[in-house]
Scaffold this active site. Sequence first.
Site, PDB file in Angstrom:
ATOM      1  N   ALA A  10       0.809  -1.368   0.087  1.00 48.39           N
ATOM      2  CA  ALA A  10      -0.086   0.015   0.022  1.00 48.39           C
ATOM      3  C   ALA A  10       0.839   1.176  -0.171  1.00 48.39           C
ATOM      4  CB  ALA A  10      -0.986  -0.034   1.114  1.00 48.39           C
ATOM      5  N   LYS A 196      17.195   1.721 -15.370  1.00 49.70           N
ATOM      6  CA  LYS A 196      16.797   3.272 -15.695  1.00 49.70           C
ATOM      7  C   LYS A 196      17.219   3.779 -14.560  1.00 49.70           C
ATOM      8  CE  LYS A 196      12.627   3.013 -13.769  1.00 49.70           C
ATOM      9  NZ  LYS A 196      12.051   4.085 -12.742  1.00 49.70           N
TER      10      LYS A 196
END
Length: 336
Positions: A10, A196
């Site tokens: 969450a 990345k």
Amino acid sequence: MREKVAVIGAGSWGSVLANILVMNGHQVHIWSRRKEQIEELNEKHTNHHYLPDFTYDKRLVASDRMDEVLTDATTVLLAVPTKAMRTVVADVAHFLNDKQLKPVIVHASKGLELGTHKRISEIIEEEVAQENRAGVVALSGPSHAEEVAKKDITLVTAAAVDLKDAKKVQHLFMNNYFRVYTNTDIIGVELGAAFKNIIALGAGALHGLGYGDDAKAALMTRGLAEIARLGIALGADPLTFIGLSGVGDLIVTCTSVHSRNWRAGDQLGQGEALSDVIQNMGMVIEGLSTTKAAYELAMQQKIDMPITTAIYQVLYEGKNIKQAISDLMQREGRSE
């Protein structure tokens, strides 16, 4: 068709993806081990630590009971930090086996496991028995939770070995501001998403040091070249790196203040100690562990990755950032 989706994790990204699914008409239960976070999501419909100015759909149900969240779920979305992934997936596997469930398992995390260098889909396949998973899908692309929460236009990729699994996830998430493409190169999508973050650390450092757009463009371009070299050596399709999960994710992560990796690099460029940067961030900086994993993989594969090596030396060997940049610039000339 309305489905029950279990979201495990969450944080900012997991909770925003859960909110998309609720707004798309699905029944969504989200799991967190923190009781205070569960109470806040259920009672105030907020998640202040991660997205302080956002209010979630009231139909989103949060729980700290994994069995409750997973019961009857046809799709499980994993959105936890890479370092916690194997432990969490093992817990999920236990409940899936217990209840004899076989959902499609989707992950939205970006990194490689330290030590093993495994991709997240590989971790899932190792921990969850084949009879308890209908498919494994990676959901990735240029996306920040803060912007998706505001319903900014966002495009991502759902990647799976079996195209039907990717299409299922595409159907679950697609709406008028969140567009999902499909891809069968899950290796390339996961590696692009992980690597990345390394280049984003470098882009942030350049900003912190006061360098301009020319330097940042050079870093991203040459960074993409070495990401692709290693990715191809590990089995990825070269074309994946010019797609959303490659150059798309690289651009957004290297240019946005929403990126934890960029912010971490920016602080390092301004002279902050790495230990202070980690403490100040308050959330996981995936690029730190990914740099180590990518450096080790490059050594094993004998792949030339000068930018990754320089960032590894700054993070793990205490090399001065300015010296690292100087050494990169003075390498022997070569063809592009």
